[in-house]
Write a protein that holds these residues in place. Structure first.
Motif, short mmCIF file in Angstrom:
data_model
loop_
_atom_site.label_atom_id
_atom_site.label_comp_id
_atom_site.label_asym_id
_atom_site.label_seq_id
_atom_site.Cartn_x
_atom_site.Cartn_y
_atom_site.Cartn_z
N MET A 1 0.85 -1.19 0.00
CA MET A 1 0.00 0.00 0.00
C MET A 1 0.88 1.25 0.00
N VAL A 2 0.50 2.20 -0.80
CA VAL A 2 1.23 3.47 -0.92
C VAL A 2 0.41 4.57 -0.27
N THR A 3 1.08 5.48 0.42
CA THR A 3 0.42 6.61 1.07
C THR A 3 0.91 7.92 0.47
N VAL A 4 0.23 8.99 0.81
CA VAL A 4 0.68 10.32 0.39
C VAL A 4 2.08 10.58 0.93
N ALA A 5 2.35 10.14 2.14
CA ALA A 5 3.68 10.35 2.73
C ALA A 5 4.77 9.67 1.89
N THR B 1 -7.26 6.67 -4.09
CA THR B 1 -6.80 6.58 -5.47
C THR B 1 -5.79 7.68 -5.76
N MET B 2 -4.95 7.39 -6.73
CA MET B 2 -3.92 8.33 -7.15
C MET B 2 -3.95 8.42 -8.67
N GLY B 3 -4.01 9.63 -9.18
CA GLY B 3 -3.91 9.85 -10.61
C GLY B 3 -2.51 10.33 -10.91
N PHE B 4 -2.01 10.01 -12.10
CA PHE B 4 -0.65 10.41 -12.44
C PHE B 4 -0.52 10.57 -13.95
N GLY B 5 0.45 11.39 -14.34
CA GLY B 5 0.71 11.60 -15.75
C GLY B 5 1.17 10.32 -16.41
N LEU C 1 -2.02 -0.26 -20.34
CA LEU C 1 -1.71 -0.35 -18.91
C LEU C 1 -2.93 -0.83 -18.13
N VAL C 2 -4.07 -0.24 -18.39
CA VAL C 2 -5.31 -0.63 -17.69
C VAL C 2 -5.67 -2.07 -18.03
N ALA C 3 -5.49 -2.47 -19.28
CA ALA C 3 -5.83 -3.83 -19.69
C ALA C 3 -4.94 -4.88 -19.02
N THR C 4 -3.68 -4.54 -18.76
CA THR C 4 -2.77 -5.51 -18.16
C THR C 4 -3.04 -5.72 -16.67
N GLN C 5 -3.50 -4.68 -15.97
CA GLN C 5 -3.79 -4.80 -14.54
C GLN C 5 -5.05 -4.02 -14.18
N PRO C 6 -6.22 -4.51 -14.62
CA PRO C 6 -7.46 -3.77 -14.37
C PRO C 6 -7.86 -3.68 -12.90
N ASP C 7 -7.30 -4.54 -12.06
CA ASP C 7 -7.58 -4.46 -10.63
C ASP C 7 -6.79 -3.34 -9.95
N LEU C 8 -5.74 -2.87 -10.61
CA LEU C 8 -4.90 -1.79 -10.07
C LEU C 8 -5.14 -0.46 -10.76
N PHE C 9 -5.16 -0.46 -12.08
CA PHE C 9 -5.27 0.77 -12.87
C PHE C 9 -6.66 0.96 -13.45
N PHE C 10 -7.05 2.23 -13.62
CA PHE C 10 -8.31 2.55 -14.27
C PHE C 10 -8.21 3.90 -14.95
N LEU C 11 -9.07 4.12 -15.93
CA LEU C 11 -9.07 5.38 -16.66
C LEU C 11 -9.67 6.49 -15.79
N PRO C 12 -9.24 7.71 -16.02
CA PRO C 12 -9.84 8.83 -15.28
C PRO C 12 -11.25 9.10 -15.77
N GLY C 13 -11.92 10.01 -15.11
CA GLY C 13 -13.26 10.41 -15.53
C GLY C 13 -13.26 10.98 -16.94
N TRP D 1 -3.21 11.06 -18.57
CA TRP D 1 -3.55 10.77 -17.18
C TRP D 1 -4.15 9.38 -17.04
N VAL D 2 -3.80 8.69 -15.97
CA VAL D 2 -4.39 7.40 -15.61
C VAL D 2 -4.44 7.35 -14.09
N CYS D 3 -5.24 6.45 -13.53
CA CYS D 3 -5.43 6.38 -12.08
C CYS D 3 -5.16 4.97 -11.57
N CYS D 4 -4.91 4.89 -10.26
CA CYS D 4 -4.70 3.58 -9.65
C CYS D 4 -5.24 3.58 -8.22
N HIS D 5 -5.42 2.38 -7.68
CA HIS D 5 -5.86 2.19 -6.30
C HIS D 5 -4.61 2.12 -5.42
N THR D 6 -4.48 3.03 -4.47
CA THR D 6 -3.26 3.07 -3.66
C THR D 6 -3.10 1.84 -2.78
#
Length: 113
Positions: A1-5, A44-48, A57-69, A77-82
């Protein structure tokens, strides 16, 4: 698990990076370009990330990555579950997002490419 810190500790080492609290969301930028942003609950964390590569990327790990709104699909931009992101993967993603925002010479100085 990743945090803001965790991301903060890495971002502090990246030249020209700054942290901002915007509408109760932690964001990291280079100048006016946001390269990492957390949801308000930090779940969740979005990143460039290059638009042309994000579907793969999303197709390879759909449980981790997802498209932004829909409104953010125009951005690199893409997003992930921290909770599902490990520290090494976060380091790679955040560093690459930062690299997209800085001049090439600065990325070469920092990363040696």
């Amino acid at each position: 698990m990743v945090t803001v810190a965790d991301v903060r500790a890495l971002a502090r080492t990246l030249p020209r990076s700054s942290e901002h609290l915007i509408h109760d969301r932690v964001k990291f930028r280079v100048g006016s370009i946001v390269y990492v942003a957390f949801s308000r609950d930090e779940a969740t964390m979005g990143f460039g990330f290059p638009k042309e590569e994000r579907a793969a990327l999303v197709a390879t790990q759909p449980d981790l990555f997802f498209l932004p709104g829909v409104s953010d699909l125009r951005f690199n931009w893409v997003c992930c579950h921290t909770a599902r992101l490990d520290h090494d993967h976060m380091t790679e993603l955040v560093t690459e997002a930062w690299r997209m925002c800085v001049p090439k010479f600065l990325a070469r100085q920092r990363l040696g490419d």
